[in-house]
Motif scaffolding. Structure first.
Motif, PDB file in Angstrom:
ATOM      1  N   ASN A  99       6.681 -24.781  37.544  1.00  0.00           N
ATOM      2  CA  ASN A  99       6.783 -24.671  39.093  1.00  0.00           C
ATOM      3  C   ASN A  99       6.889 -23.196  39.333  1.00  0.00           C
ATOM      4  N   ARG A 100       8.041 -22.652  38.521  1.00  0.00           N
ATOM      5  CA  ARG A 100       8.433 -21.443  38.801  1.00  0.00           C
ATOM      6  C   ARG A 100       7.402 -20.273  38.567  1.00  0.00           C
ATOM      7  N   ALA A 101       6.676 -20.637  37.084  1.00  0.00           N
ATOM      8  CA  ALA A 101       5.781 -19.768  36.842  1.00  0.00           C
ATOM      9  C   ALA A 101       4.518 -19.630  37.542  1.00  0.00           C
ATOM     10  N   ASN A 102       4.338 -20.827  38.362  1.00  0.00           N
ATOM     11  CA  ASN A 102       3.313 -20.986  39.083  1.00  0.00           C
ATOM     12  C   ASN A 102       2.035 -21.555  38.386  1.00  0.00           C
ATOM     13  N   SER A 103       2.404 -22.260  37.311  1.00  0.00           N
ATOM     14  CA  SER A 103       1.288 -22.538  36.375  1.00  0.00           C
ATOM     15  C   SER A 103       0.306 -23.391  37.055  1.00  0.00           C
ATOM     16  N   LYS A 104      -1.211 -23.034  36.515  1.00  0.00           N
ATOM     17  CA  LYS A 104      -2.220 -24.106  36.956  1.00  0.00           C
ATOM     18  C   LYS A 104      -2.753 -24.780  35.872  1.00  0.00           C
ATOM     19  N   ILE A 105      -2.229 -24.424  34.660  1.00  0.00           N
ATOM     20  CA  ILE A 105      -3.070 -25.171  33.331  1.00  0.00           C
ATOM     21  C   ILE A 105      -2.090 -25.973  33.079  1.00  0.00           C
ATOM     22  N   CYS A 106      -2.374 -27.039  32.046  1.00  0.00           N
ATOM     23  CA  CYS A 106      -2.059 -27.994  31.394  1.00  0.00           C
ATOM     24  C   CYS A 106      -2.728 -28.399  30.146  1.00  0.00           C
ATOM     25  N   THR A 107      -2.109 -28.016  28.967  1.00  0.00           N
ATOM     26  CA  THR A 107      -2.555 -28.403  27.659  1.00  0.00           C
ATOM     27  C   THR A 107      -2.844 -29.864  27.402  1.00  0.00           C
ATOM     28  N   THR A 108      -3.953 -30.338  27.049  1.00  0.00           N
ATOM     29  CA  THR A 108      -4.014 -31.744  26.701  1.00  0.00           C
ATOM     30  C   THR A 108      -4.869 -32.045  25.554  1.00  0.00           C
ATOM     31  N   GLU A 109      -5.252 -30.971  24.863  1.00  0.00           N
ATOM     32  CA  GLU A 109      -6.457 -31.111  23.811  1.00  0.00           C
ATOM     33  C   GLU A 109      -5.848 -30.258  22.675  1.00  0.00           C
ATOM     34  N   CYS A 110      -4.540 -30.255  22.310  1.00  0.00           N
ATOM     35  CA  CYS A 110      -4.180 -29.593  21.175  1.00  0.00           C
ATOM     36  C   CYS A 110      -4.173 -30.853  19.972  1.00  0.00           C
ATOM     37  N   PHE A 111      -5.038 -30.761  18.911  1.00  0.00           N
ATOM     38  CA  PHE A 111      -4.981 -32.014  18.045  1.00  0.00           C
ATOM     39  C   PHE A 111      -4.343 -31.420  16.470  1.00  0.00           C
ATOM     40  N   ARG A 112      -3.471 -30.823  16.641  1.00  0.00           N
ATOM     41  CA  ARG A 112      -2.790 -30.376  15.245  1.00  0.00           C
ATOM     42  C   ARG A 112      -2.131 -31.750  15.108  1.00  0.00           C
ATOM     43  N   SER A 113      -1.975 -31.910  13.491  1.00  0.00           N
ATOM     44  CA  SER A 113      -1.277 -33.223  13.172  1.00  0.00           C
ATOM     45  C   SER A 113       0.244 -32.964  13.455  1.00  0.00           C
ATOM     46  N   SER A 114       0.794 -31.694  13.306  1.00  0.00           N
ATOM     47  CA  SER A 114       2.175 -31.403  13.572  1.00  0.00           C
ATOM     48  C   SER A 114       2.367 -30.385  14.944  1.00  0.00           C
ATOM     49  N   PRO A 115       2.475 -30.762  16.078  1.00  0.00           N
ATOM     50  CA  PRO A 115       2.792 -29.718  17.125  1.00  0.00           C
ATOM     51  C   PRO A 115       3.389 -28.325  16.824  1.00  0.00           C
ATOM     52  N   LYS A 116       3.073 -27.250  17.169  1.00  0.00           N
ATOM     53  CA  LYS A 116       3.901 -26.076  16.867  1.00  0.00           C
ATOM     54  C   LYS A 116       3.894 -25.215  18.230  1.00  0.00           C
ATOM     55  N   PRO A 117       4.762 -23.939  18.359  1.00  0.00           N
ATOM     56  CA  PRO A 117       4.766 -23.085  19.589  1.00  0.00           C
ATOM     57  C   PRO A 117       3.282 -22.642  19.546  1.00  0.00           C
ATOM     58  N   GLY A 118       2.806 -22.732  20.816  1.00  0.00           N
ATOM     59  CA  GLY A 118       1.309 -22.552  21.144  1.00  0.00           C
ATOM     60  C   GLY A 118       0.526 -23.550  20.999  1.00  0.00           C
ATOM     61  N   CYS A 119       0.985 -24.901  20.701  1.00  0.00           N
ATOM     62  CA  CYS A 119      -0.178 -25.792  20.519  1.00  0.00           C
ATOM     63  C   CYS A 119       0.806 -27.362  20.715  1.00  0.00           C
ATOM     64  N   TYR A 120       1.178 -27.435  21.906  1.00  0.00           N
ATOM     65  CA  TYR A 120       1.791 -28.966  22.300  1.00  0.00           C
ATOM     66  C   TYR A 120       1.041 -29.329  23.528  1.00  0.00           C
ATOM     67  N   ASN A 121       0.830 -30.688  23.407  1.00  0.00           N
ATOM     68  CA  ASN A 121       0.082 -31.261  24.447  1.00  0.00           C
ATOM     69  C   ASN A 121       1.230 -31.290  25.552  1.00  0.00           C
ATOM     70  N   ASN A 122       0.614 -31.611  26.958  1.00  0.00           N
ATOM     71  CA  ASN A 122       1.651 -31.856  28.019  1.00  0.00           C
ATOM     72  C   ASN A 122       2.375 -30.638  27.950  1.00  0.00           C
ATOM     73  N   THR A 123       1.886 -29.226  28.030  1.00  0.00           N
ATOM     74  CA  THR A 123       2.399 -28.126  27.974  1.00  0.00           C
ATOM     75  C   THR A 123       1.675 -27.260  29.017  1.00  0.00           C
ATOM     76  N   CYS A 124       2.596 -26.617  29.999  1.00  0.00           N
ATOM     77  CA  CYS A 124       1.745 -25.810  30.783  1.00  0.00           C
ATOM     78  C   CYS A 124       1.560 -24.603  30.347  1.00  0.00           C
ATOM     79  N   GLY A 125       0.595 -23.783  30.847  1.00  0.00           N
ATOM     80  CA  GLY A 125       0.099 -22.372  30.473  1.00  0.00           C
ATOM     81  C   GLY A 125      -0.069 -21.530  31.449  1.00  0.00           C
ATOM     82  N   LEU A 126      -0.335 -20.233  30.885  1.00  0.00           N
ATOM     83  CA  LEU A 126      -0.520 -19.002  31.955  1.00  0.00           C
ATOM     84  C   LEU A 126      -1.736 -18.292  31.479  1.00  0.00           C
ATOM     85  N   LEU A 127      -2.253 -17.505  32.032  1.00  0.00           N
ATOM     86  CA  LEU A 127      -3.452 -16.415  31.778  1.00  0.00           C
ATOM     87  C   LEU A 127      -2.849 -15.521  31.252  1.00  0.00           C
TER      88      LEU A 127
END
Length: 422
Positions: A99-127
């Motif tokens: 909310n502080r970053a005013n993010s309008k993006i939510c990652t839901t399609e990261c299919f790596r077997s082991s999540p890592k920085p830059g690829c976590y589901n339920n993570t907000c994003g920015l352009l």
């Protein structure tokens, strides 16, 4: 053992248990340190002409080389290549950080077997954007540990830590066009996620920062208020000239105190958001709208008519045989250029060291570039023109302070004493 001996032993044990340890004494005698300002060294990459710095980030800590972007909105770093840190935490969608970053993006399609920085589901994003190549993509928001050196304004002090500095994970392809070894870009803009804003919030000091860039030596970025002291004990902040930051614009241009004839409507921002002036560390040289560039070149050439001209050397149009140009403390002896701001008494004076560029042996060129017709910004003041000038950006008060050339005060931006530590 007698009763007396047992009593003495008991007393001694109680006494020892009651004594504070050395660590406890140290903590009691040393209240938590809160810096008044922070400092980063800045170098200039000779190949790309980009201004570079580094921060220490992650756990375990490693130095991360970054390209400075004066107008950048936040810090972004390539997370695809070997980003490993036990202290990294992704920012979950709809969290206070998102909310502080005013993010309008939510990652839901990261299919790596082991999540890592830059690829976590339920993570907000920015352009995010590489402003040198004008390429962009979306990236996940997260935070990690950062450490940076404090300063008293004249020398570096102890290292301090920001445990949860927010940044955006970028993709490796965004590094294309950046200097060798760079892993991202450090945004110094007016947003709540920029480095000046986050450092100010972390340590509760004024939301100010100052840049002092150098061509060949080590320049500096200060976060927080002055003093800004350069060797030999020259305090810069006391002599700054101020102009409003939000409505900062050039009202006119003078060369040798003569007004350059140009279309002044271009100097104002119109309804479409075009026109006006900005300062950029992305542009190596000042870029002028075509008609402004032509007027400046024509007037400058008229004022320096006694010096033999030579063919232009791209991207510069106006070039001279340097044998015919003398030397002064503030660079080549050429006409001074004044960017007149909110009144005739407030102007940014550009001397020869900042107006001229040595393109090859015996050739000096006027370091202003034609930006074409109808650019988004009519005047973009580039890196070469601000070198050895200290610029203070007061984000809270929307005010810009500038020193003009430090060469006239017998110091430079490479004269901050980085060798002395507290």
């Amino acid at each position: 053992m007698t009763f007396l001996h047992k009593s003495l032993l008991y007393f001694c044990l109680l006494h020892l248990l009651a004594l504070p340890t050395q660590a406890t004494l140290s903590q009691a005698q040393q209240p938590s340190f809160r810096p008044k300002a922070l400092v980063l060294p800045v170098s200039k990459d000779p190949s790309s002409l980009q201004y570079l710095t580094h921060i220490n980030q992650r756990t375990p800590q490693i130095p991360v080389k970054l390209t400075l972007d004066l107008g950048g909105r936040f810090l972004w770093i390539d997370c695809e290549q070997n980003y490993a840190s036990s202290s990294y935490t992704p920012s979950r969608c709809e969290s206070s950080q998102c909310n502080r970053a005013n993010s309008k993006i939510c990652t839901t399609e990261c299919f790596r077997s082991s999540p890592k920085p830059g690829c976590y589901n339920n993570t907000c994003g920015l352009l995010l954007e590489n402003t040198f190549t004008q390429t962009g993509t979306s990236g996940d928001l997260g935070h990690d540990l950062v450490s940076i050196q404090s300063t008293d304004g004249s020398k570096p002090g102890r290292i301090v830590k920001v445990p949860n500095l927010l940044f955006t994970c970028g993709a490796t392809f965004l590094l294309d066009g950046l200097a060798k070894g760079v892993k991202g870009m450090a945004g110094l803009g007016r947003t709540i996620l920029s480095l000046p804003s986050q450092f100010s919030a972390a340590f509760n000091f004024p939301r100010k920062f100052a840049i002092c860039l150098s061509d060949s030596g080590k320049g500096v970025v200060f976060f927080g208020d002055g003093p800004y002291v350069m060797l030999p004990n020259v305090e810069i902040s006391k002599s700054l000239i101020y102009t409003p930051l939000i409505i900062n614009k050039v009202n006119s241009i003078k060369i040798n105190n003569k007004v350059v004839p140009l279309n002044t409507t271009l100097l104002k921002i119109n309804k479409e958001g075009l026109g006006g002036t900005k300062i950029s560390t992305v542009q190596p040289y000042t870029v002028l709208e075509t008609s402004i560039h032509k007027a400046v070149v024509t007037t400058f050439a008229k004022e320096l008519s006694g010096v033999p001209r030579v063919a232009g050397v791209g991207p510069f149009e106006l070039c001279y045989n340097s044998v015919g140009i003398g030397s002064t403390r503030v660079g080549p002896a050429v006409p001074q250029i004044d960017l007149v701001l909110q009144s005739s008494n407030v102007y940014w004076r550009i001397f020869g060291a900042n107006s001229m560029v040595q393109v090859k042996s015996g050739v000096l060129c006027l370091g202003f570039v034609d930006g074409g017709v109808n650019p988004r910004t009519a005047i973009v003041i580039g890196g070469h023109q601000v070198e050895d000038n200290l610029l203070q950006f007061d984000l809270a008060a929307s005010r810009l302070g500038f020193s003009s050339s430090l060469l006239s005060r017998q110091t430079t931006c490479s004269n901050f004493n980085f060798t002395s530590t507290a």
